[in-house]
Design an enzyme around this catalytic site. Structure first.
Site, PDB file in Angstrom:
ATOM      1  CB  ALA A   1     -33.914  15.161  10.387  1.00 38.79           C
ATOM      2  CE1 TYR A   2     -39.234   8.456  10.725  1.00 41.04           C
ATOM      3  CE2 TYR A   2     -39.383   7.995   8.451  1.00 41.04           C
ATOM      4  CZ  TYR A   2     -39.588   7.744   9.837  1.00 41.04           C
ATOM      5  OH  TYR A   2     -40.382   6.718  10.022  1.00 41.04           O
ATOM      6  CB  CYS A   3     -34.397   9.757   5.238  1.00 42.97           C
ATOM      7  SG  CYS A   3     -36.324   9.597   4.506  1.00 42.97           S
TER       8      CYS A   3
ATOM      9  CB  SER B   1     -32.798   9.331  12.353  1.00 39.94           C
ATOM     10  OG  SER B   1     -34.091   9.001  11.916  1.00 39.94           O
TER      11      SER B   1
END
Length: 276
Positions: free
Chosen positions: A154-156, A158
């Site tokens: 999710a972090y990457c 986004s």
């Protein structure tokens, strides 16, 4: 001073990278609008900004909420009459672990804060910048923006999307004197990284655990370097540089002289190497 009398919104300004950028801007003469969800942290940073002789407006804001973002920009206009600089720094790390084990709501929330929050702030500030004939937007892309990593999907996702959003927006803004760039800070010891370390330990995500531990034990990038780069991107020294991701590892002293070359090449873009 490089930013004298320019008004700057910094989101996620209560701690970490946002705080460092706000203080660096204050030293360069900017008028600050500090936004984040935690008012107490913002008040503390505001005191530090004011001790440096700069103005500070505290605006508790959830960047994922359109109404709050719109009100934030209105308050800045009421106080400073302009929005010259926007730093989209607010973000969360999101779930750590295998994608199929991530809670769907938490996964989606990560994109809502990191990507949609950036979009909402740009959307609110852009009409002001266009009316006043110029401005600088700096989107913090995060260390996962250009490099994939397992167990933080999710972090990457986004942060990579923030880079592409930056490129798209720069194309839309050609000829307007509004410039938008992404800042890649690399691994910085912040609370976000500490939280990733804890979640990685709990989920057995060894790669993220070791990467986060390296950062928190002194192996990360310099916070001062991030702030220096943010000042450059907000200043006239950045010239017509737009639509690029600039990293703390890039050669900043030579950058102003290389802008014409950079803007006619695929340098610092989110591209597949060797392919159009």
């Amino acid at each position: 001073m490089l930013l004298e009398n320019r008004s700057a919104i910094v989101t996620g300004a209560g701690r970490g990278i946002g705080r460092a950028i706000a203080l660096a801007y204050a030293k360069e003469g900017a008028r600050l609008a500090l936004a984040a969800r935690t008012a107490a942290e913002l008040e503390e940073v505001a005191g530090e900004v004011q001790a440096l002789g700069a103005s500070a407006l505290v605006i508790p804001t959830d960047v994922a909420d359109q109404g709050q973002v719109d009100r934030m920009v209105s308050q800045v206009i009421d106080r400073y009459s302009s929005v010259d600089i926007l730093v989209n720094n607010a973000g969360i790390g999101g779930p750590v672990g295998a994608l199929q084990d991530n809670a769907p709501g938490y996964w989606a929330q990560t994109l809502q804060v990191n990507l949609v929050g950036t979009y909402l702030c740009c959307r609110a500030a852009l009409p002001v910048m266009l009316r006043q004939g110029g401005g600088k937007i700096i989107n913090i892309s995060g260390s996962g923006g250009a490099t994939a990593a397992s167990h933080i999907s999710a972090y990457c996702a986004s942060k990579a999307a923030v880079i592409r959003l930056t490129e798209c927006l720069a194309l839309e803004l050609e000829g307007t004197n509004v410039h938008v760039n992404a800042l890649g800070p690399g691994g910085i010891h912040t609370r976000l990284v500490e939280e990733m370390l804890e979640e990685a330990a709990a989920s057995g995500s060894d790669e993220i655990y070791h990467q986060s531990r390296n950062v928190t034990t002194g192996g990360g990038e310099s916070m001062e370097r991030v702030a220096e780069l943010a000042v450059f991107l907000a200043s006239d020294d950045a010239g017509t540089l737009t639509g690029r991701i600039i990293s703390t590892r890039d050669n900043l002293p030579t950058m102003p002289h290389r802008i014409p070359e950079i803007m006619t090449s695929d340098t610092y873009l989110l591209r597949r190497v060797g392919l159009p």
